[in-house]
Structures are given as structure tokens and as C-alpha cells.
Design a protein around this motif. Sequence first.
Motif, PDB file in Angstrom:
ATOM      1  N   SER A  13      -6.106  -3.340  -7.103  1.00 41.39           N
ATOM      2  CA  SER A  13      -6.825  -3.096  -5.853  1.00 41.39           C
ATOM      3  C   SER A  13      -7.086  -1.606  -5.671  1.00 41.39           C
ATOM      4  CB  SER A  13      -6.010  -3.614  -4.663  1.00 41.39           C
ATOM      5  OG  SER A  13      -6.648  -3.294  -3.455  1.00 41.39           O
ATOM      6  N   ARG A  15      -8.287  -0.519  -2.709  1.00 45.48           N
ATOM      7  CA  ARG A  15      -8.266  -0.324  -1.264  1.00 45.48           C
ATOM      8  C   ARG A  15      -7.150   0.638  -0.858  1.00 45.48           C
ATOM      9  NH1 ARG A  15      -6.448  -3.069   3.142  1.00 45.48           N
ATOM     10  NH2 ARG A  15      -5.147  -4.431   1.879  1.00 45.48           N
ATOM     11  N   SER A  18      -3.923  -1.051   0.325  1.00 45.14           N
ATOM     12  CA  SER A  18      -3.668  -2.215  -0.521  1.00 45.14           C
ATOM     13  C   SER A  18      -2.237  -2.729  -0.346  1.00 45.14           C
ATOM     14  CB  SER A  18      -3.896  -1.839  -1.983  1.00 45.14           C
ATOM     15  OG  SER A  18      -3.340  -2.789  -2.845  1.00 45.14           O
TER      16      SER A  18
END
Length: 75
Positions: A13, A15, A18
Motif C-alpha cells: 500500500s 497510502r 496505510s
Amino acid sequence: MATPHNIVVIVGSLRKESFTLKIANALAKLAPDTVKLDVVTLHGLSFFNQDLEATPPADWLAFVRRFRSQPALCS
């Protein structure tokens, strides 16, 4: 003390918040002295492009080097 087992944990991930990254970092902190978790993300890693395989970008080489420095536990 025994030599610690080095384990690379790949977090896919990207993000910022995350959950997977948070869990991996928490596990790394909680791991016993006999286990060292190296949390690796894909941040800064360029997309794979088969046209570049003959002369791979530096970020690809650095990513692969991180794994080759670890003893293989499975194939």
C-alpha cells in the motif's frame, strides 16, 4: 544471544495512513530479539517496464539488493 532471523516484510500500500504499514511497523517493534523485521514499502519504486530490463533503473537495483542481502528461507 542467537543471531536474529532477518525477515523482509513488503507493504504494497502506498497510502500515507496505510493499515498494513502500521501493522508491519508495530510487529517490527514487538518482535523478539531473535527476529528482525525489515519493513519495505514500494514508495519511490518506479513501475516495471520490460524495455528497461537490460539497464535497470537504480531504484529497481536497490530494491532487489535489499532482498539478496537476506538469506533465503524458501524458494
